[in-house]
Motif scaffolding. Structure first.
Motif, PDB file in Angstrom:
ATOM      1  N   GLY A 107     -10.504  20.001  69.503  1.00  0.00           N
ATOM      2  CA  GLY A 107     -10.711  19.014  69.415  1.00  0.00           C
ATOM      3  C   GLY A 107     -11.423  19.190  67.598  1.00  0.00           C
ATOM      4  N   ILE A 141      -8.107  19.113  64.930  1.00  0.00           N
ATOM      5  CA  ILE A 141      -8.013  17.009  64.911  1.00  0.00           C
ATOM      6  C   ILE A 141      -9.269  16.552  64.000  1.00  0.00           C
ATOM      7  N   ALA A 142      -9.934  17.410  64.478  1.00  0.00           N
ATOM      8  CA  ALA A 142     -11.267  16.420  63.696  1.00  0.00           C
ATOM      9  C   ALA A 142     -11.372  17.201  62.380  1.00  0.00           C
ATOM     10  N   GLY A 143     -10.235  19.300  61.771  1.00  0.00           N
ATOM     11  CA  GLY A 143      -9.828  19.419  60.440  1.00  0.00           C
ATOM     12  C   GLY A 143      -8.912  18.229  59.793  1.00  0.00           C
ATOM     13  N   GLN A 177      -8.537  14.795  60.035  1.00  0.00           N
ATOM     14  CA  GLN A 177      -8.971  13.688  59.981  1.00  0.00           C
ATOM     15  C   GLN A 177      -9.990  14.224  58.324  1.00  0.00           C
ATOM     16  N   TRP A 178     -10.584  14.968  58.147  1.00  0.00           N
ATOM     17  CA  TRP A 178     -11.757  15.751  57.382  1.00  0.00           C
ATOM     18  C   TRP A 178     -10.482  15.502  55.688  1.00  0.00           C
ATOM     19  N   LYS A 185      -8.362  12.188  55.068  1.00  0.00           N
ATOM     20  CA  LYS A 185      -9.818  11.143  54.381  1.00  0.00           C
ATOM     21  C   LYS A 185      -9.837  12.109  52.770  1.00  0.00           C
ATOM     22  N   GLU A 218     -19.050  12.517  60.590  1.00  0.00           N
ATOM     23  CA  GLU A 218     -17.909  11.548  60.688  1.00  0.00           C
ATOM     24  C   GLU A 218     -16.239  11.713  61.033  1.00  0.00           C
ATOM     25  N   CYS A 219     -15.960  13.417  60.523  1.00  0.00           N
ATOM     26  CA  CYS A 219     -15.310  13.519  61.477  1.00  0.00           C
ATOM     27  C   CYS A 219     -14.701  14.236  62.944  1.00  0.00           C
ATOM     28  N   PHE A 220     -15.394  13.993  63.584  1.00  0.00           N
ATOM     29  CA  PHE A 220     -15.858  13.817  64.637  1.00  0.00           C
ATOM     30  C   PHE A 220     -15.575  13.497  65.644  1.00  0.00           C
ATOM     31  N   LYS A 221     -16.058  11.525  65.152  1.00  0.00           N
ATOM     32  CA  LYS A 221     -15.742  10.635  65.754  1.00  0.00           C
ATOM     33  C   LYS A 221     -14.902  10.349  66.440  1.00  0.00           C
TER      34      LYS A 221
END
Lengths: 214, 184, 192
Positions: A190, A193-195, A197-198, A201, C164-167
């Motif tokens: 989790g 993946i969040a990392g 995505q950040w 962006k 935001e990035c956890f969505k």
């Protein structure tokens, strides 16, 4: 064909684990030590590249109705070859990954790339795709391994460095062993993946600024 | 393509699949021919090493007519200093295959784990050739009768976070001790 | 009897296929957005797992007799693919309502590693015909339990606020992690 773009896609923007969300079973299950991560990553890269090449070469011979069955047979063949080779030459890795080696057959990365890329592209492009996606997969596994191993067992490079014990970074009474249990797998993936995505962006904004400056 | 939905087309599908499957089968047979002896040799070496690790002096014969009430003992080897038992208790995830050496007086000489699929870093420590692994396995040396982890009232210190694996190893040792008792 | 009970408890709770053993994560994340589709997927997988376990037990005997154990992976996956195909054709003809409900998920079951996983585990553990089939069915029920529970959590998670990035997937994975944490509580049951 654009090697640089394919490489970038495999590594980050279309990373099989963090973006395409493929092959999560093995990503979660075996990422408990660096040895496992690298071994699994290389095994998948080898199988993915071979199956991509063969499927791209045969793409005009295989009728579309039976393509999935044909792909699965080819993939299962390569997986068994790797399984047998590991058992014979790197028994420690085969022991450590256990049933997850034969389970590479149903790892969606391989079938996904066969269906999504190799069946429509040339042999060379498919080979490059296999290598790039494989490296991306390995990278994601290694990141997961390093985090989980550090937090869960307090070591780095388990199974590889320091005679298999790994280098101890956190005294043995402190690590949260839950991190090498299933819970840790879900949580780490989790956060990874969040990392990513950040990061994407962030890069996106940077690129746009660059373009605007031009 | 549209006009080809006939028996001929179906035949073509079947033939293509048949060809692919047979090529894969032949290739695998080839690889297997290369790797099979190597794998068999590795397994034999592993068993040999495991026996030597727990039974000083090695073994002379394999005993096939042993009495085992636990169903965990799969093989028994006899040497001049005692017996080596191959036992297969179920661990956290799957069966653990381990070797237990027992001397002629019914005391544990040593244990070694042949194969397992325990969690790396937790249960897997039981089999590791590290200080922690050696210490865990060392606890069983000299034990007789039956053993259990401290949680269950015994005196074996379980591995951190791997009580189930530790219990499994204890049950394997108990099976070997019981079987040794039956052998006399 | 004890063995059967042990397998049931372990496949449903202590060794849950998804939350403990990590088999079948793809459909677990992919089709858990709604409870009813999750339930449909779970039941379809259970059915195929039981059938595949039973069939592959027989196939494995043939392979052993022919000394072809190294072909296990290839033959098993082809058997699973054919079983899924047959089930699909059978449902389409005789139970169209169920076929419609499961529709898209049926072909996906082939690449569900829970199915191949359970078959390989059965062979490794040397289970007999009855135990293999029960292990397959129980593993499938464990899959159903986990996916239905997770779908109900996810319906709420998706509606709540998060960085935001956890969505999307990251927060869902973290929710799955917490579910796995709660399933760890069952590990005390593994005295069976």
């Amino acid at each position: 064909m654009n090697f640089k773009r394919q490489f970038r896609e495999g590594l980050l923007t279309k990373n099989p684990v963090t973006v395409q969300l493929l092959g999560m079973c093995s990503t979660l299950a075996i990422t408990t030590s660096l040895f496992n991560g690298i071994g699994m990553g290389l095994a998948v890269t080898a199988i993915l590249t071979c199956s991509n090449i063969l499927i791209a070469a045969l793409r005009n011979f295989i009728p579309s109705q039976i393509r999935i069955a044909a792909y699965i047979t080819i993939i299962a063949g390569f997986v068994t070859v790797v399984d047998l080779l590991l058992k014979a030459f790197i028994p420690a890795l085969s022991q450590s990954l256990g049933v997850f080696i034969p389970l590479i057959v149903v790892n969606c990365i391989i079938l996904g790339r066969a269906e999504g890329f190799a069946s429509k592209n040339t042999v060379l492009a498919s080979a490059v795709d296999g290598i790039c996606q494989g490296i991306g997969y390995t990278l994601a596994l290694v990141i997961m391994c390093v985090i989980r191993e550090l937090l869960g067992s307090g070591t780095f490079g388990g199974g590889l460095l320091n005679g298999g014990e790994g280098i101890r970074l956190i005294p043995s009474q402190f690590p949260a062993m839950q991190m090498v249990m299933p819970v840790g797998g879900f949580l780490t993936l989790g956060f990874v993946i969040a990392g990513s995505q950040w990061l994407m962006k962030h890069l996106d904004i940077k690129n746009k600024k660059k373009e605007a400056a031009k | 393509m549209k006009t080809e939905t006939t028996a001929k087309y179906v035949l073509r599908l079947a033939l293509t699949l048949l060809i692919i499957t047979s090529v894969v089968a032949v290739a695998l047979a080839g690889v297997n021919a290369i790797t099979a002896p190597k794998i068999a040799q590795l397994n034999a070496e592993k068993t040999q090493q495991a026996i030597e690790a727990v039974l000083p002096g090695g073994f002379d014969t394999e005993i096939t007519d042993f009495t085992d009430d636990t169903g965990l003992v799969s093989k028994v080897y006899a040497g001049e200093n005692g017996y080596a038992f191959e036992v297969t208790p179920s661990g956290f995830d799957n069966t653990i295959t381990m070797m237990v050496g027992v001397d002629l007086e019914g005391k544990v000489l040593g244990i070694s784990i042949v194969s397992h699929t325990e969690t790396s870093g937790l249960g897997a420590v039981a089999a590791a050739s590290t200080a922690a692994g050696e210490a865990f396995r060392g606890q069983f040396v000299g034990k007789s009768g039956s053993v259990s982890v401290t949680k269950d009232g015994g005196d074996v210190d379980a591995l951190t976070g791997a009580t189930i694996t530790s219990r499994a190893v204890c049950s394997g040792v108990n099976a070997a001790l019981a079987c040794a008792g039956n052998l006399g | 009897m004890e063995a059967i009970f042990g397998i049931l408890i372990s496949a449903l709770l202590t060794q849950n296929f998804i939350l403990v053993k990590f088999y079948g994560i793809c459909p677990f994340m992919g089709v858990s957005k709604k409870i009813d589709t999750a339930l449909g997927m779970g039941l379809a997988v259970t059915f195929v797992m039981a059938l595949a376990s039973a069939a592959c037990y027989g196939i494995n005997l043939i392979l052993i007799a022919l000394n072809l154990e190294y072909m296990q992976t290839v033959v098993f996956i082809l058997a699973i693919a054919s079983i899924v195909q047959v089930v699909e054709m059978f449902l389409k003809k005789s139970v169209p309502a169920l076929y419609k409900a499961l529709g898209v998920f049926l072909p996906l079951i082939t690449t569900n590693c829970a199915v191949l996983g359970v078959v390989l585990v059965n062979v490794q553990q040397g289970y007999n015909f009855l135990l293999s089939t029960i292990n397959g069915a129980a593993g499938g029920l464990g899959f159903t339990l986990a996916i239905v529970l997770f779908a109900s959590i996810r319906e709420r998670v998706n509606r709540s606020e998060c960085p935001e990035c956890f969505k999307g997937f990251p927060i869902a994975l973290i929710a799955a992690g917490l579910l796995a944490l709660s399933f760890m509580g069952f590990s005390g049951l593994s005295i069976f």
